[in-house]
Design a protein around this motif. Structure first.
Motif, mmCIF file in Angstrom:
data_model
loop_
_atom_site.group_PDB
_atom_site.id
_atom_site.type_symbol
_atom_site.label_atom_id
_atom_site.label_comp_id
_atom_site.label_asym_id
_atom_site.label_seq_id
_atom_site.Cartn_x
_atom_site.Cartn_y
_atom_site.Cartn_z
ATOM 1 N N SER A 194 0.829 -1.207 0.000
ATOM 2 C CA SER A 194 0.000 0.000 0.000
ATOM 3 C C SER A 194 0.862 1.256 0.000
ATOM 4 C CB SER A 194 -0.901 -0.002 1.241
ATOM 5 O OG SER A 194 -1.502 1.269 1.433
ATOM 6 N N SER A 195 0.308 2.332 -0.561
ATOM 7 C CA SER A 195 0.996 3.625 -0.529
ATOM 8 C C SER A 195 1.009 4.218 0.876
ATOM 9 C CB SER A 195 0.316 4.600 -1.494
ATOM 10 O OG SER A 195 -1.044 4.784 -1.140
ATOM 11 N N ASN A 196 0.255 3.634 1.814
ATOM 12 C CA ASN A 196 0.266 4.093 3.206
ATOM 13 C C ASN A 196 1.413 3.494 4.014
ATOM 14 O OD1 ASN A 196 -2.046 5.718 2.980
ATOM 15 N ND2 ASN A 196 -3.392 3.957 3.269
ATOM 16 N N SER A 197 2.291 2.741 3.379
ATOM 17 C CA SER A 197 3.434 2.148 4.072
ATOM 18 C C SER A 197 4.464 3.223 4.422
ATOM 19 C CB SER A 197 4.072 1.076 3.198
ATOM 20 O OG SER A 197 3.138 0.066 2.864
ATOM 21 N N ASN A 198 5.259 2.942 5.452
ATOM 22 C CA ASN A 198 6.315 3.875 5.854
ATOM 23 C C ASN A 198 7.364 3.106 6.658
ATOM 24 O OD1 ASN A 198 5.058 3.483 8.380
ATOM 25 N ND2 ASN A 198 3.898 5.390 8.216
ATOM 26 N N ARG A 199 8.214 3.815 7.371
ATOM 27 C CA ARG A 199 9.267 3.169 8.158
ATOM 28 C C ARG A 199 8.700 2.387 9.341
ATOM 29 N NH1 ARG A 199 14.501 3.959 8.775
ATOM 30 N NH2 ARG A 199 14.160 4.189 11.008
ATOM 31 N N ILE A 200 7.485 2.674 9.725
ATOM 32 C CA ILE A 200 6.856 1.920 10.820
ATOM 33 C C ILE A 200 6.451 0.534 10.338
ATOM 34 C CG2 ILE A 200 4.923 1.846 12.430
ATOM 35 C CD1 ILE A 200 4.974 4.966 12.323
ATOM 36 N N GLY A 201 5.825 0.468 9.180
ATOM 37 C CA GLY A 201 5.401 -0.829 8.686
ATOM 38 C C GLY A 201 4.966 -0.807 7.238
ATOM 39 N N VAL A 202 5.016 -1.993 6.615
ATOM 40 C CA VAL A 202 4.516 -2.187 5.258
ATOM 41 C C VAL A 202 3.058 -2.610 5.368
ATOM 42 C CG1 VAL A 202 4.764 -3.480 3.112
ATOM 43 C CG2 VAL A 202 6.803 -2.890 4.442
ATOM 44 N N ARG A 203 2.156 -1.773 4.900
ATOM 45 C CA ARG A 203 0.737 -2.102 4.905
ATOM 46 C C ARG A 203 0.391 -2.790 3.584
ATOM 47 N NH1 ARG A 203 -2.149 0.137 8.994
ATOM 48 N NH2 ARG A 203 -1.018 1.647 10.297
ATOM 49 N N LEU A 204 -0.369 -3.865 3.687
ATOM 50 C CA LEU A 204 -0.635 -4.695 2.523
ATOM 51 C C LEU A 204 -2.107 -4.656 2.138
ATOM 52 C CD1 LEU A 204 1.579 -7.757 3.501
ATOM 53 C CD2 LEU A 204 2.141 -5.880 1.956
ATOM 54 N N GLU A 205 -2.355 -4.735 0.838
ATOM 55 C CA GLU A 205 -3.704 -4.787 0.286
ATOM 56 C C GLU A 205 -3.897 -6.137 -0.392
ATOM 57 O OE1 GLU A 205 -3.635 -1.463 -2.313
ATOM 58 O OE2 GLU A 205 -3.963 0.011 -0.716
ATOM 59 N N GLY A 206 -5.060 -6.738 -0.202
ATOM 60 C CA GLY A 206 -5.326 -8.040 -0.784
ATOM 61 C C GLY A 206 -6.377 -8.776 0.020
ATOM 62 N N PRO A 207 -6.300 -10.111 0.061
ATOM 63 C CA PRO A 207 -7.304 -10.893 0.795
ATOM 64 C C PRO A 207 -7.308 -10.553 2.289
ATOM 65 C CG PRO A 207 -6.002 -12.293 -0.659
ATOM 66 C CD PRO A 207 -5.325 -10.965 -0.642
ATOM 67 N N SER A 208 -8.481 -10.348 2.818
ATOM 68 C CA SER A 208 -8.634 -10.060 4.245
ATOM 69 C C SER A 208 -8.660 -11.371 5.024
ATOM 70 C CB SER A 208 -9.928 -9.283 4.472
ATOM 71 O OG SER A 208 -10.140 -9.029 5.840
ATOM 72 N N LEU A 209 -7.864 -11.468 6.061
ATOM 73 C CA LEU A 209 -7.786 -12.695 6.857
ATOM 74 C C LEU A 209 -8.841 -12.678 7.957
ATOM 75 C CD1 LEU A 209 -3.917 -13.130 7.208
ATOM 76 C CD2 LEU A 209 -5.441 -13.920 5.399
ATOM 77 N N GLN A 210 -9.571 -13.760 8.057
ATOM 78 C CA GLN A 210 -10.638 -13.862 9.049
ATOM 79 C C GLN A 210 -10.165 -14.666 10.258
ATOM 80 O OE1 GLN A 210 -13.490 -12.110 8.490
ATOM 81 N NE2 GLN A 210 -12.383 -11.457 6.634
ATOM 82 N N ARG A 211 -10.490 -14.167 11.442
ATOM 83 C CA ARG A 211 -10.137 -14.885 12.668
ATOM 84 C C ARG A 211 -11.056 -16.095 12.872
ATOM 85 N NH1 ARG A 211 -9.591 -10.455 17.536
ATOM 86 N NH2 ARG A 211 -8.091 -9.025 16.574
ATOM 87 N N ILE A 212 -10.508 -17.115 13.499
ATOM 88 C CA ILE A 212 -11.353 -18.201 14.003
ATOM 89 C C ILE A 212 -11.476 -18.109 15.518
ATOM 90 C CG2 ILE A 212 -10.795 -19.745 12.081
ATOM 91 C CD1 ILE A 212 -8.844 -21.196 13.922
#
Length: 278
Positions: A194-212
């Motif tokens: 994602s373009s919202n990434s920075n030195r804090i973290g790489v933000r990713l776009e794609g499949p959303s992970l669902q909790r069990i």
């Protein structure tokens, strides 16, 4: 004192070294260069002692003018107009100008003697999350150059591959909350940086992970390379300026050997996770 004048900074340029390691229990992040391999190489090429401060430039755009003769080296993301992985001399009045990199995101500029800005808690690193260290560089800044160095290595060019331009495959090991998700939930998907990434973290776009497993977590310690899953279900891969604690589940950790490649991921680039094997 020898100095370099900052003429332009590009999107972001900061001073970085090895960071403030070992102080997380005090709430102090490590910070430091995102791509440690490129950082260390830049210092070796100009004969600096380990731990010297360099400039970390994000997506080029940096311009520096030498006020006296200096030896510099650039490593990491290869930028147009700048020699890469090789020591070079800037004479008084000469300008080093980094164009947009053809691959990768972060370029490291080392000067022989290191940048002698003030230390904060034992490090010269800029930490964007905590605000520790010097502020991001601005046009007009004069950067003092230190005088501590080792012998030059006698290397004309370091044979180092450029950061990957296509899909990057990153090895991971299970995190402490992997059982909050289905087995292999993270693997088998392709994500986009994602373009919202920075030195804090790489933000990713794609499949959303669902909790069990539903519920809330108390804040837990966070480490470099942790992959945290916030309520959106979209992974966040923590880099150098990551927080020291967090309350969202960590599904996995990036293998140490792959962290530098993660630091060079640029917006729009593809990323895929795979299990680390012994």
């Amino acid at each position: 004192m020898t100095e370099l004048m900052v003429l332009e900074t590009g999107p972001l340029a900061t001073i970085q070294d090895r960071g403030r390691a070992g102080q997380a229990s005090l709430g102090i992040p490590r910070s430091g260069a995102c791509d440690q391999r490129s950082y260390e190489l830049a210092n070796r090429l100009v004969g600096n002692k380990p731990g010297a401060a360099v400039i970390e430039a994000t997506f080029g755009g940096l311009a520096l003018r030498a006020e006296a003769e200096v030896v510099i080296a650039t490593t990491g993301a290869p930028c147009a107009g700048a020699p890469l992985n090789a020591p070079t001399t800037l004479r008084p009045g000469e300008v080093l100008r980094l164009g947009p990199p053809r691959s990768g995101l972060r370029t490291y500029v080392a000067v022989r003697g290191g940048f002698a800005v003030s230390t904060v808690l034992g490090s010269r690193s800029t930490d964007l999350l905590s605000g520790l260290g010097p502020p991001p560089l601005r046009a007009g800044d004069l950067l003092p150059v230190g005088d501590e160095s080792a012998p030059m290595p006698g290397v004309d060019l370091a044979a180092v591959a450029d950061p990957a331009a296509g899909e990057v495959v990153v090895r991971v090991t299970p995190g402490p909350r992997a059982d909050w998700f289905t087995p292999d939930a993270l693997r088998g998907h392709t994500y986009t940086v994602s373009s919202n990434s920075n030195r804090i973290g790489v933000r990713l776009e794609g499949p959303s992970l669902q909790r069990i497993h539903e519920g809330e977590l108390p804040s837990e310690g966070m480490a470099l390379g942790a992959i945290q899953i916030p309520p959106s279900g979209l992974p966040v891969l923590f880099l150098a300026d990551h927080p020291v604690t967090g309350g969202y589940p960590v599904i996995a950790y990036v293998a140490t050997a792959d962290l530098d490649a993660c630091a060079q991921l640029r917006p729009g680039q593809s990323l895929r996770f795979t299990a680390q094997t012994r």
